[in-house]
Design an enzyme around this catalytic site. Structure first.
Site, mmCIF file in Angstrom:
data_model
loop_
_atom_site.group_PDB
_atom_site.id
_atom_site.type_symbol
_atom_site.label_atom_id
_atom_site.label_comp_id
_atom_site.label_asym_id
_atom_site.label_seq_id
_atom_site.Cartn_x
_atom_site.Cartn_y
_atom_site.Cartn_z
ATOM 1 N N ASN A 11 0.499 -1.201 0.401
ATOM 2 C CA ASN A 11 -0.410 0.260 0.235
ATOM 3 C C ASN A 11 0.661 1.418 0.184
ATOM 4 O OD1 ASN A 11 -2.050 2.162 0.886
ATOM 5 N ND2 ASN A 11 -2.277 1.498 2.554
ATOM 6 N N LYS A 13 0.243 4.732 -0.399
ATOM 7 C CA LYS A 13 -0.572 5.255 0.750
ATOM 8 C C LYS A 13 -0.579 6.450 -0.825
ATOM 9 C CE LYS A 13 0.347 2.899 4.321
ATOM 10 N NZ LYS A 13 0.024 3.583 5.753
ATOM 11 N N HIS A 108 -9.041 1.083 5.342
ATOM 12 C CA HIS A 108 -8.470 1.145 5.665
ATOM 13 C C HIS A 108 -8.318 2.198 6.807
ATOM 14 C CE1 HIS A 108 -4.450 2.456 6.975
ATOM 15 N NE2 HIS A 108 -4.018 1.633 5.841
ATOM 16 N N GLU A 110 -7.027 4.448 8.016
ATOM 17 C CA GLU A 110 -6.797 6.231 7.751
ATOM 18 C C GLU A 110 -7.890 6.988 6.913
ATOM 19 O OE1 GLU A 110 -2.586 5.773 5.463
ATOM 20 O OE2 GLU A 110 -2.443 5.204 6.915
ATOM 21 N N GLU A 185 -5.307 -5.074 11.008
ATOM 22 C CA GLU A 185 -3.856 -3.645 10.783
ATOM 23 C C GLU A 185 -4.269 -3.137 11.912
ATOM 24 O OE1 GLU A 185 -2.340 -1.923 7.255
ATOM 25 O OE2 GLU A 185 -3.822 -1.286 7.509
ATOM 26 N N GLY A 191 2.993 2.277 10.953
ATOM 27 C CA GLY A 191 3.689 3.657 11.128
ATOM 28 C C GLY A 191 4.687 3.641 11.788
ATOM 29 N N SER A 230 3.714 -1.719 10.263
ATOM 30 C CA SER A 230 5.263 -1.883 10.439
ATOM 31 C C SER A 230 5.529 -3.887 10.185
ATOM 32 C CB SER A 230 5.932 -1.369 11.963
ATOM 33 O OG SER A 230 4.852 -0.294 12.222
HETATM 34 P P1 13P Z 1 3.038 0.673 7.508
HETATM 35 O O1 13P Z 1 3.817 -0.954 7.012
HETATM 36 O O2 13P Z 1 4.089 1.248 7.217
HETATM 37 O O3 13P Z 1 3.128 0.041 8.980
HETATM 38 O O4 13P Z 1 1.432 1.118 7.983
HETATM 39 C C1 13P Z 1 1.057 -0.396 7.403
HETATM 40 C C2 13P Z 1 -0.428 -0.128 6.069
HETATM 41 O O5 13P Z 1 -1.019 0.827 7.008
HETATM 42 C C3 13P Z 1 -0.639 -0.725 5.357
HETATM 43 O O6 13P Z 1 -1.376 -0.255 4.520
#
Ligand code: 13P
Length: 269
Positions: A11, A13, A108, A110, A185, A191, A230
């Protein structure tokens, strides 16, 4: 993990440029050149892994051309719940399918936290994806405060149940249900460099499968439950070794070709 064919999804982003996206995709294709990522085979041993890249919308068509000569697949990061009409800024599932997407991320954290995607909205997006023949990756997961309050399973079950109820009321067929994957997740792991131990993640993944199984045992058996938050080359193997962890949804490490390729190899072995 052996029974279900794992998926590793990158992903990307809101990152990159047209040029850097092409370069990243090329580097990942090259890095995975020795691994069979082809379609599942009936009656024979299937290739060990599926890999997909989820760039920003505007790069999808271009990367579809680039990936057409590879076995990697393409996914979008979000989709409209509506099919057509006056919805400025939205992108419909059929449009994604038309430009070469096979997958789409829905729900997601976010999008839930920053853009108002409620459980009901997410369910609408999953149904819209299925109407267009796309494979939705349904993201679920708890925040830090929900975890600290001991509410992880309650939150994840609620997020799943709203979608599962929509599948039932929409009379979604067994073959369409097979298109769905779930990504667990934990929001606090995204992150941050923090992640649950493999055993802690496995416990949630097993509960996700059980929650789906209470409504649809066949769907639960085949369901691929990815872990995200992560994931790095250094922790991927231990996570993917867990019985109910069927691959990963990768954020930051998906922007580094070497890291992402190592994570894919950990899932393939
Ligand atoms: P990270 O791997 O940067 O923690 O992000 C995970 C994520 O949100 C994948 O959709």
């Amino acid at each position: 993990m052996a029974y279900r064919r794992p998926i590793v999804a990158g992903n990307w982003k809101l990152n990159g440029s047209r040029q850097s996206s092409r370069a990243l995709a090329v580097a990942i294709v090259d890095g995975l050149a020795g691994i069979d990522l082809g379609p599942a085979r009936l009656g024979g041993e299937s290739p060990p892994l599926e890999v997909l890249l989820c760039p920003p919308f505007v790069y999808l068509a271009e990367l579809a051309d680039l990936l057409a000569v590879s076995q990697l697949r393409l996914g979008a990061q979000d989709v409209a719940a509506e099919d057509v009409g006056a919805f400025t800024g939205e992108v419909a599932a059929a449009m994604l399918r038309e430009v070469g997407c096979r997958y789409v991320i829905t729900g997601h954290s976010e999008r839930r936290a920053l853009f108002g995607d409620t459980d009901e909205k997410v369910a609408g997006k999953v149904l819209a994806a299925l109407r267009a023949g796309l494979s939705p990756i349904l993201c679920v997961g708890e925040t830090r405060s929900e975890r600290d309050a001991g509410h992880t399973l309650t939150v994840v079950r609620r997020q799943l149940d709203v979608v599962l109820a929509a599948l039932d009321s929409g009379r979604v067929s067994a073959s369409e249900r097979r298109l769905i994957s779930v990504a667990y997740e934990p929001v606090w792991a995204i992150g941050t460099g923090l992640s649950p131990t493999p055993a802690e993640a496995q416990a949630v993944h097993a509960d996700i499968r059980a929650t789906v199984g209470r409504r649809d045992a066949t769907m639960a058996f085949d369901l691929r439950v990815l872990y995200g938050g992560s994931v790095k080359a250094s922790n991927a193997k231990d996570l993917f070794a867990m019985q109910d962890i069927d691959g990963g949804l990768i954020g930051g490490a998906a922007l580094l070709a070497g890291e992402f390729v190592s994570i894919c190899k950990a899932a393939a072995s």
